[in-house]
Design an enzyme around this catalytic site. Structure first.
Site, short mmCIF file in Angstrom:
data_model
loop_
_atom_site.label_atom_id
_atom_site.label_comp_id
_atom_site.label_asym_id
_atom_site.label_seq_id
_atom_site.Cartn_x
_atom_site.Cartn_y
_atom_site.Cartn_z
N ASP A 108 8.24 11.33 -5.79
CA ASP A 108 8.12 10.28 -4.69
C ASP A 108 9.07 9.03 -4.77
O ASP A 108 8.48 7.91 -4.45
CB ASP A 108 6.27 9.83 -4.57
N SER A 162 0.88 -1.30 -0.21
CA SER A 162 0.03 -0.05 -0.14
C SER A 162 0.77 1.21 0.09
O SER A 162 1.95 1.06 0.21
CB SER A 162 -1.09 -0.02 1.07
N GLY A 163 0.43 2.29 -0.56
CA GLY A 163 1.07 3.45 -0.68
C GLY A 163 0.10 4.79 -0.84
O GLY A 163 -1.06 4.82 -0.55
N SER A 164 0.70 5.77 -1.36
CA SER A 164 0.44 7.00 -1.74
C SER A 164 -1.12 6.68 -2.57
O SER A 164 -1.03 6.10 -3.52
CB SER A 164 0.94 8.01 -2.39
N LYS A 210 -3.49 -1.64 -8.79
CA LYS A 210 -3.46 -0.81 -7.89
C LYS A 210 -4.63 0.15 -8.03
O LYS A 210 -5.25 0.32 -8.78
CB LYS A 210 -2.16 0.49 -8.60
N VAL A 218 -2.25 -2.16 -3.49
CA VAL A 218 -1.70 -2.99 -4.67
C VAL A 218 -2.05 -4.33 -4.41
O VAL A 218 -1.59 -4.93 -3.34
CB VAL A 218 -0.47 -2.54 -5.05
#
Length: 949
Positions: free
Chosen positions: A811, A684-686, A705, A690
């Site tokens: 990022d 997981s991210g911004s 995603k 996923v």
């Protein structure tokens, strides 16, 4: 018969004699170039053949530049070719910045009328041919930003007309040959960023017309020759980043025309002349940091009216501050900051005074320096009130006042600094409340106010700074009230610390929107309520209660959990984070039971029912277990509803990988990911999560995603990422297969991106493996790290320099660098990508983020490591260790490589230097990305040669 033959011969001779006389008369009326047509034709053909041979050496031509080099048109009309109008001989060969790959053939020496060769900013390799020495009329040679190797060709000594030579950023080795002393017409000499060695030749001092001498970024040793002081025309003198030593020769100060002077990152010692500013009145930039200079700072620098940057950082200066100075960082200067600092040129851009023994207050006239971009006065004994007029510095990007004794309120005028990127005011005695005007600093990346005497509540407007990504630290103050509910707007923030305050109320549920958080510190407050889900969580010393949910043990991302000194009860889970006694702390929760034996908690009684009538403190309690049960019930309901809808709609048509590239539906994505199951979650991210997906028809594995559209800015992130990925194609970028913008089973908007699956996961999982990954195979050796770093450099160079619109990946971090089955790196997650034509972004940001990543890869330290406190950063951590202590900062997991191979040490030092260069405070000093690619590739080649030898 014989007589008639003789008469005919005589007549023929008279005719030929007359013909030749006529030809001679005609030739006398033509210009010299036309007098010998046979030689001209020969020269033309020789030029044509040489150019065709050059074309054969081009192995890659993505822009199809060489397609015009064909027999259908005259070679003088080919792209990049300029000929003499009368002789049709080639004068100029200009193929600069055409993305060409290839080498230069020896036959280039047949273009004997050339006056200019410009092949810079390409990917040429091989050696510079000795045959260039045949070009006696050559005046300009530009081969910069390529990968030329070998030594400087000695035969080029015959190019006595040479005026301009630029070999910047290549792989040239060896010393500067004595034969090249014949270049007496040179005005520009750029040999920086190569692998040259030996000493700087004294005979360069004979180049009486030289205006620019750039030799930095090599391996030169010895001292600066006294003879260089004879070049009275010199304007730019840069010899930084070498292994030079000794004292600067006094003759160098006689060159009054110098306006850029750089001797940084060497081993020079001695004192600078007190009248330096008078001797060099045209100084615009002066760099002598990271040396061993001693003595006082020259008081006369204010005489250099054009001065914009001066840097004496990291030297061994001692004494008191004399007169009008600009930069004295990391020394032992005492006394007060002179009031006259306010009278310095308004063109001044940087002031470094940190790391000294300065006391007194900040001068009131500081606001006059309206073009300042960096003001560093940290680590001193400065006191008093920071004047409101500091807000006049509207162009400032970095303001460091930390580790002093400043008091009074934080000036509200700081809100005028709309260009501010980093504001560091921690470890002072500031009082009063945090000014809401700081919310106007819409470009802020870092805000640090910890360890002051600040009171009042945290302004809601502070949470609107969506650009905050590095850190927000308000800890160790006296702040009261709740944590603002809009804290979830800080979607890019990686570190939030509000510990050791008097904050109260519930932890806002919106904090779960801060998906980039790697560290959250809420300890020593009066919070109540439930726990948010994060990677690193410290909520000790609060009033939290209820049972600890088992799902915390199943969060693979969680590395550290501190629940100490709360009022949790019931059985402690044993899985995941709770299976490692060093990763989870539950001290001071006296009603917990069970857990792993090492925690020595009492055994749980299976038939015991926990009652709210027990000794609970008088506060509102929201049992976490009830909330969890409710979430599970909702999940079951929605899953059942989804399955029912599927049964009504009939079976989902199975599509192949080829079909998916044309588009994919929500139902197909759900099917491929097993209903977006937690078991399929791979990260997981911004802005989203996923999942691993499998295309049912052919078994192709993909990465899906899914955007969290409840999070502010997620839709923009989706659009930005689609826009970025739509226009780029590179082997080191994650390849997008398709996208989905649809409606889910609940009637809500749904957006998703589908990528190629990367079997080896993220770089983060290899650099910082979790407990379950502690196998010897889950380690990167030196060569693997080097290859990955080069892959990333290629990707960033492509995005920044070779796209139709330059893209800055804002990022870049190990979790966004993915590894395929061959361990080739692919840069992904373009949700924060910025297009340089659409915003006034700093293009050098690409170098900075790469530099930080490079340092992290080879030190094994994250930029937010707990050791980086009190002004220490990963940059300073490495900079202080180089060159002698490089082995002290290397990732411990590389030690086996180092013990087995001594050649790694030298390569490590070179890699660390590149990382530091990319992170230089001044953007113009940061190494360009195409240079990074060349340097990193050179390090790899050097290492492989040693291995093969």
């Amino acid at each position: 018969m014989e007589h008639s033959r003789t008469i005919r011969n005589l007549v023929l001779l008279k005719f030929l004699h007359g013909f030749f006389l006529l030809v001679l008369c005609m030739m006398s009326t033509f210009p010299e170039s036309a007098a010998f047509p046979s030689s001209t034709l020969l020269g033309n053909e020789s030029d044509r053949l040489a150019l065709l041979d050059f074309k054969k050496r081009i192995t890659e031509d993505p822009l199809s530049v060489m397609s015009s080099w064909n027999h259908s048109i005259h070679f003088c009309s080919w792209v990049g070719i300029t000929c003499h109008r009368a002789t049709q001989r080639v004068l100029i060969l200009d193929l600069q910045d055409k993305q060409l790959v290839g080498s230069i053939p020896p036959s280039i020496g047949n273009l004997t009328r050339l006056i200019e060769i410009s092949l810079g900013i390409n990917k040429f390799h091989g050696e510079i041919p000795q045959e260039l020495g045949r070009l006696r009329t050559l005046e300009s040679l530009n081969l910069s930003f390529n990968s030329f190797g070998g030594k400087l060709p000695t035969n080029m000594s015959h190019c006595t007309q040479l005026r301009f030579l630029d070999l910047f950023s290549n792989k040239i080795i060896g010393s500067i040959p004595r034969q090249l002393s014949s270049w007496l017409s040179l005005t520009i000499l750029k040999l920086a960023r190569n692998n040259l060695s030996g000493t700087i030749p004294g005979w360069i001092g004979n180049f009486s017309s030289l205006r620019s001498l750039r030799l930095g970024g090599n391996n030169f040793q010895g001292s600066i020759p006294n003879e260089l002081g004879h070049i009275t025309t010199l304007q730019i003198f840069l010899v930084g980043e070498n292994n030079l030593s000794g004292m600067l020769p006094s003759s160098i100060y006689n060159i009054s025309s110098i306006y850029v002077f750089g001797v940084f990152m060497n081993q020079f010692h001695g004192e600078l002349p007190p009248n330096l500013g008078i001797l060099l009145p045209n100084l615009k930039e002066f760099y002598c940091d990271i040396n061993n200079f001693t003595g006082n700072i020259p008081v006369s620098l204010s005489n250099a009216s054009r001065l914009q940057v001066i840097d004496f950082a990291t030297n061994d200066f001692t004494g008191t501050v004399p007169g009008e100075i600009l930069s004295l960082s990391i020394n032992r200067f005492g006394g007060e900051i002179p009031r006259s600092i306010a009278n310095l040129s308004t063109q001044l851009k940087t002031i470094y005074l940190g790391g000294n023994l300065l006391h007194g207050s900040l001068p009131n006239g500081i606001g006059n320096l309206i073009n300042l971009t960096v003001l560093l006065m940290s680590n001193n004994y400065l006191a008093g009130v920071v004047p409101e007029e500091i807000g006049k510095l509207e162009k400032i990007g970095q303001l460091y006042l930390h580790d002093n004794k400043f008091s009074g309120p934080i000036p509200s005028s700081l809100g005028n600094m709309t260009s501010l990127l980093e504001l560091s005011m921690e470890k002072n005695n500031f009082q009063g409340s945090i000014p809401p005007s700081l919310g106007n600093c819409q470009n802020l990346l870092l805000l640090s106010l910890y360890n002051n005497n600040l009171t009042g509540s945290i302004p809601q407007k502070l949470m609107e700074l969506s650009t905050l990504s590095i850190s927000l630290d308000l800890s160790e103050n006296y702040l009261t009230g709740p944590l603002p509910s809009n804290v979830g707007d800080l979607v890019h923030l990686t570190r939030l610390n509000v510990s050791n305050n008097k904050l109260s109320g519930e932890i806002p549920s919106t904090i779960s929107s801060c998906t980039s958080l790697g560290g959250l510190y809420l300890d020593d407050n009066k919070f109540e309520g439930t726990i948010p889900h994060l990677e690193e969580l410290d909520i000790s010393s609060n009033n939290l209660s209820g049972q600890i949910p088992e799902f915390l043990g199943k969060l693979g991302a969680l590395k550290y959990l501190n629940l100490s000194y709360n009022d949790f009860e019931g059985e402690l889970p044993k899985e995941g984070i709770f299976s490692n006694v060093s990763s989870a702390s539950v001290l001071g929760n006296h009603r917990l039971c069970g857990g792993i034996p090492q925690l020595h908690l009492p055994a749980c009684h299976k038939n015991k029912h926990h009652s709210s009538g027990g000794p609970f403190p008088p506060k509102v309690v929201i049992p976490i277990s009830c909330a969890l049960a409710f979430i599970i019930a909702l999940s079951c309901f929605f899953s059942a509803r989804s399955m029912l809808k599927k049964s009504r709609d009939g079976l989902v048509t199975s599509c192949s990988y080829k079909d998916w590239k044309l588009g994919v539906s929500y139902s197909q994505l759900v099917e491929s990911t097993n209903g977006l199951s937690v078991d399929n979650l791979i990260g997981s991210g911004s802005f989203g999560s996923v999942y691993k997906g499998v295309i049912p028809s052919d078994g192709t594995v993909v990465a899906v995603k899914v955007l969290n559209l409840q999070q502010q800015g997620a839709s923009k992130s989706f659009n930005d990422e689609c826009k970025a990925l739509r226009s780029v194609r590179h082997r080191n970028l994650v390849k997008i297969i398709t996208s989905c913008s649809s409606i889910d089973n609940h009637g809500r908007d749904f957006k998703s991106l589908v990528f190629e699956f990367m079997p080896n996961g993220s770089l983060d999982s290899w650099l910082h493996p979790r407990d379950e990954d502690q196998s010897p195979s889950k380690r990167l050796n030196f060569m693997q790290r080097l290859n990955i770093a080069i892959d990333v450099a290629y990707a960033l160079d492509y995005l920044h320099n070779h796209c139709e619109t330059s893209i800055v990946h804002c990022d870049l971090k190990p979790s966004n660098v993915l590894l395929d089955e061959d361990m080739v790196a692919h840069v992904g997650d373009f949700g924060l990508a910025r297009f340089l034509l659409e915003a006034s972004n700093d293009p050098s940001l690409s170098q900075t983020i790469y530099g930080i990543l490079l340092l992290e890869m080879f030190t094994g330290k994250t930029p937010t490591d707990d050791m980086f406190i009190e002004g220490l950063s990963i940059y300073k951590f490495v900079a202080m260790a180089l060159p002698d202590l490089v082995m002290d900062v290397v990732d411990p997991s590389l030690l086996l490589d180092l013990e087995a191979d001594g050649s790694v040490k030298e390569c490590l030092f070179a890699v660390m230097q590149i990382g530091l260069s990319c992170c230089a405070i001044s953007p113009k000093e940061r190494m360009l990305l195409n240079m990074v690619v060349g340097k990193m590739s050179a390090i790899k080649d050097s290492y492989l040669k040693v291995q093969e030898g």
